[in-house]
Write an enzyme that holds these catalytic residues in place. Sequence first.
Site, PDB file in Angstrom:
ATOM      1  N   ASP A   9      16.310  -3.005   3.073  1.00 12.10           N
ATOM      2  CA  ASP A   9      14.788  -3.093   3.618  1.00 12.10           C
ATOM      3  C   ASP A   9      13.848  -5.037   3.367  1.00 12.10           C
ATOM      4  O   ASP A   9      14.758  -5.382   2.818  1.00 12.10           O
ATOM      5  CB  ASP A   9      14.120  -2.287   2.421  1.00 12.10           C
ATOM      6  CG  ASP A   9      12.765  -2.093   2.394  1.00 12.10           C
ATOM      7  OD1 ASP A   9      11.409  -2.558   3.516  1.00 12.10           O
ATOM      8  OD2 ASP A   9      12.167  -2.120   1.224  1.00 12.10           O
TER       9      ASP A   9
ATOM     10  N   ASP B 122      10.466  -6.761   2.008  1.00 11.34           N
ATOM     11  CA  ASP B 122       9.639  -6.294   0.852  1.00 11.34           C
ATOM     12  C   ASP B 122       9.987  -5.324  -0.009  1.00 11.34           C
ATOM     13  O   ASP B 122      10.322  -4.260  -0.155  1.00 11.34           O
ATOM     14  CB  ASP B 122       8.044  -5.599   1.367  1.00 11.34           C
ATOM     15  CG  ASP B 122       7.169  -5.960   2.686  1.00 11.34           C
ATOM     16  OD1 ASP B 122       7.214  -7.403   2.446  1.00 11.34           O
ATOM     17  OD2 ASP B 122       7.794  -6.045   3.947  1.00 11.34           O
TER      18      ASP B 122
ATOM     19  N   ASP C 126      14.303  -0.011  -1.990  1.00 12.47           N
ATOM     20  CA  ASP C 126      13.563  -0.235  -2.603  1.00 12.47           C
ATOM     21  C   ASP C 126      12.673   0.659  -3.603  1.00 12.47           C
ATOM     22  O   ASP C 126      12.235   1.051  -4.832  1.00 12.47           O
ATOM     23  CB  ASP C 126      13.078  -1.562  -3.747  1.00 12.47           C
ATOM     24  CG  ASP C 126      11.818  -1.875  -3.538  1.00 12.47           C
ATOM     25  OD1 ASP C 126      10.932  -1.902  -3.867  1.00 12.47           O
ATOM     26  OD2 ASP C 126      11.678  -1.970  -1.714  1.00 12.47           O
TER      27      ASP C 126
END
Length: 218
Positions: free
Chosen positions: A11, A13, A170
């Site tokens: 991922d 961000d 996250d």
Amino acid sequence: MASTIKAVLFDLDGTLLDTAPDMADAANRVLADYDHPPLSDEQIRANTSYGARGLLTAGFGTIPSHLDIHQLRLQFLDYYEQNICVNTSLYHGISPMLTALDNMQLPWGIMTNKPGFLTELLLPFFPELMRARVIVCGDTLSVAKPHPAPLLHACEMMGIQHQHCAYIGDIEKDMIAARAASMPGYVAGWGYIGADHTPQAWQATGILSHPGDLLSIL
């Protein structure tokens, strides 16, 4: 026993880049346009990985009925595009970890829900990330995470069977997507995990405390 992981997808961000300062600034500018107070630090941390919608919903509490979330998102994107990399930075440990993957000749790529035009604007600020074998964005396909198709598409582009590609993210949505794609999913424990988030309940393959921890599972 040798690892079965032959590639890694990340991922963006909250996993590779700490984009919270610049994304929060864009959200706060939208909120100010409607006389709302700025986001708190905890709201920023807990919602940056959910993009414009997550940050704006947190800031407004509930989007007022006379406002259109789609218009608010366009305002956010306009502000964000103007200042996309003022205070954004690589997380500590990302650069040496990516170099180690390159030295291992282990292919890696990026699968983000960030729109393609913003991803293309942001990544050149970070030469390390431009080495990615593939870059799949939120609008590359007609569906985005938590749908598994973007992850499977990225694996196909790398020529790697999906079950041998790990996904690092996250938020819970990342782990849902990884499971749906039958890929091992690992939580980036250094990312935007809010106080009310429970990554232990996300059914991830594992939780990584530091980017370098990824190397120990390969």
